[in-house]
Design an enzyme around this catalytic site. Structure first.
Site, PDB file in Angstrom:
ATOM      1  N   GLY A  20      41.842  32.543  33.786  1.00 20.86           N
ATOM      2  CA  GLY A  20      42.108  31.548  34.825  1.00 20.86           C
ATOM      3  C   GLY A  20      43.564  31.145  34.866  1.00 20.86           C
ATOM      4  O   GLY A  20      44.455  31.994  34.985  1.00 20.86           O
TER       5      GLY A  20
ATOM      6  N   GLY B 133      46.260  33.086  32.874  1.00 20.59           N
ATOM      7  CA  GLY B 133      46.579  34.489  33.141  1.00 20.59           C
ATOM      8  C   GLY B 133      45.502  35.421  32.606  1.00 20.59           C
ATOM      9  O   GLY B 133      44.331  35.054  32.529  1.00 20.59           O
TER      10      GLY B 133
ATOM     11  N   ASP C 241      36.603  37.708  41.258  1.00 22.24           N
ATOM     12  CA  ASP C 241      36.265  38.905  42.066  1.00 22.24           C
ATOM     13  C   ASP C 241      37.534  39.480  42.690  1.00 22.24           C
ATOM     14  O   ASP C 241      37.735  40.704  42.725  1.00 22.24           O
ATOM     15  CB  ASP C 241      35.285  38.546  43.198  1.00 22.24           C
ATOM     16  CG  ASP C 241      34.076  37.773  42.683  1.00 22.24           C
ATOM     17  OD1 ASP C 241      33.697  37.987  41.522  1.00 22.24           O
ATOM     18  OD2 ASP C 241      33.528  36.949  43.441  1.00 22.24           O
TER      19      ASP C 241
HETATM   20  O1  RIB Z   1      31.926  35.067  42.358  1.00 21.48           O
HETATM   21  C1  RIB Z   1      31.738  34.171  43.423  1.00 21.48           C
HETATM   22  C2  RIB Z   1      30.372  34.370  44.022  1.00 21.48           C
HETATM   23  O2  RIB Z   1      29.402  34.027  43.070  1.00 21.48           O
HETATM   24  C3  RIB Z   1      30.078  33.505  45.212  1.00 21.48           C
HETATM   25  O3  RIB Z   1      30.504  34.078  46.410  1.00 21.48           O
HETATM   26  C4  RIB Z   1      28.591  33.284  45.118  1.00 21.48           C
HETATM   27  O4  RIB Z   1      27.865  33.988  46.087  1.00 21.48           O
HETATM   28  C5  RIB Z   1      28.201  33.688  43.703  1.00 21.48           C
HETATM   29  O5  RIB Z   1      27.401  34.818  43.634  1.00 21.48           O
END
Ligand code: RIB
Length: 313
Positions: free
Chosen positions: A219, A222, A250
């Site tokens: 986070g 880093g 993500d």
């Molecule tokens: O990583 C974020 C995601 O986690 C969100 O978009 C939500 O849908 C959960 O699955």
């Protein structure tokens, strides 16, 4: 269609409430803002890749309902290939209720719905076999093992973001999956769950189980990359304001993948990923906040040249 990456995992609708604090029992609290968007870790990853100029396909499952239609349209808008997105006639599209407080931290309640029934058939296998990398996030352990085996069969890089629920099974249980993994993404809680320590260096223990690269996402601190012969500590890109951390991990994973596929070095790819994740955090919504290639690239160049100028003046 020629694809670079296939992402496999949840396709959700996120309902996000922005609040000053968490409501008490029996209290009706006013949110100061709200966002409804498509979400899901692997879906966000796929969209982030598409926005960074990488050809990406998605394998998942939505319900036969208006939410499923919404999720499909959102993917199509981004140019993610959804020819292998299945419609489940019995289970609804996954939904996640997210509460984001003033410091950008999030709490989630998820109904997995159709996501819990993702399976791979022969056509999916053939689809995966055409990509360079397959990425799975927050899926059932059994499905992760299937993907792991397919990746080895076709000699495709398997990049895996197991999530906390799966990490709780522990290393011994996950050994058969990890033996096929090339790139493993973990946050500090997941790392602690697997190694018993929050020290990012403890990720080195995981290399003996298979992964060639373990990426510890820390986070605001880093990231720390662990390979058998090297360690790379990458600074965070400090967001102007922390608005919403949902989906930052993500975006980080997607941008690192994009960097590597574009031929950047591992260090540059991780710095590129830091910038992309930092930009996401400045914006509301896991999906709406995903940055585009041009903006990430321009800040990445600035940050990199500043870091290098500090070395040689
Ligand atoms: O990583 C974020 C995601 O986690 C969100 O978009 C939500 O849908 C959960 O699955």
């Amino acid at each position: 269609m020629v694809l670079d990456v296939v992402a496999i995992g949840n396709a959700n609708v996120d309902i996000v409430m922005y609040v000053d604090r968490i409501p008490r029992e029996d209290e009706a609290l006013e949110a100061y803002d709200s966002v409804i968007s498509a979400g899901g870790s692997a879906s966000n990853y796929a969209v982030a890749l598409a926005r960074l100029g990488i050809r990406c396909g998605f394998i998942g499952r939505v319900g036969d309902d208006s939410f499923g239609e919404f999720v499909k349209r959102e993917f199509e808008k981004e140019g993610v290939d959804i020819s292998r997105l299945k419609v489940d006639r019995e289970h609804p599209t996954g939904k996640v209720f997210i509460i984001v407080t003033k410091n950008g931290a999030r709490r989630m309640i998820a109904h997995r719905g159709a996501n819990a029934y993702i399976t791979l058939d022969e056509s999916d296998e053939e689809y995966i076999s055409r990509a360079k990398l397959v990425h799975a996030a927050s899926i059932r352990r059994e499905l992760a093992l299937e993907i792991a085996k397919v990746s080895s069969k076709y000699k495709i890089t398997f990049s895996y973001d197991p999530g906390l629920v799966v990490c709780k099974y522990g290393l011994e249980e996950l050994k058969p999956i990890f033996s096929h993994v090339k790139i493993l993404y973990l946050n500090l809680r997941e790392l602690e769950c697997l190694t018993g320590s929050k020290d990012p260096e403890s990720a080195s223990k995981l290399l003996q189980y298979g992964p060639k690269l373990v990426i510890v996402k820390m986070g605001s601190k880093g990231s720390y990359l662990v390979l058998s012969e090297a360690r790379i500590r990458v600074p965070p890109y400090k967001p102007k304001k922390v608005v919403d951390t949902t989906g930052a991990g993500d975006v980080f994973a997607a941008a690192l993948t994009a960097g590597l596929l574009k031929g950047l070095s591992l260090w540059d790819s991780a710095l590129f990923a830091s910038v992309a994740a930092g930009l996401k955090v400045e914006r509301k919504g896991a999906r709406n906040g995903i940055p585009y290639e041009r903006e990430v690239l321009s800040i990445f160049k600035e940050v990199k040249s500043k870091l290098e100028k500090e070395l040689i003046t």
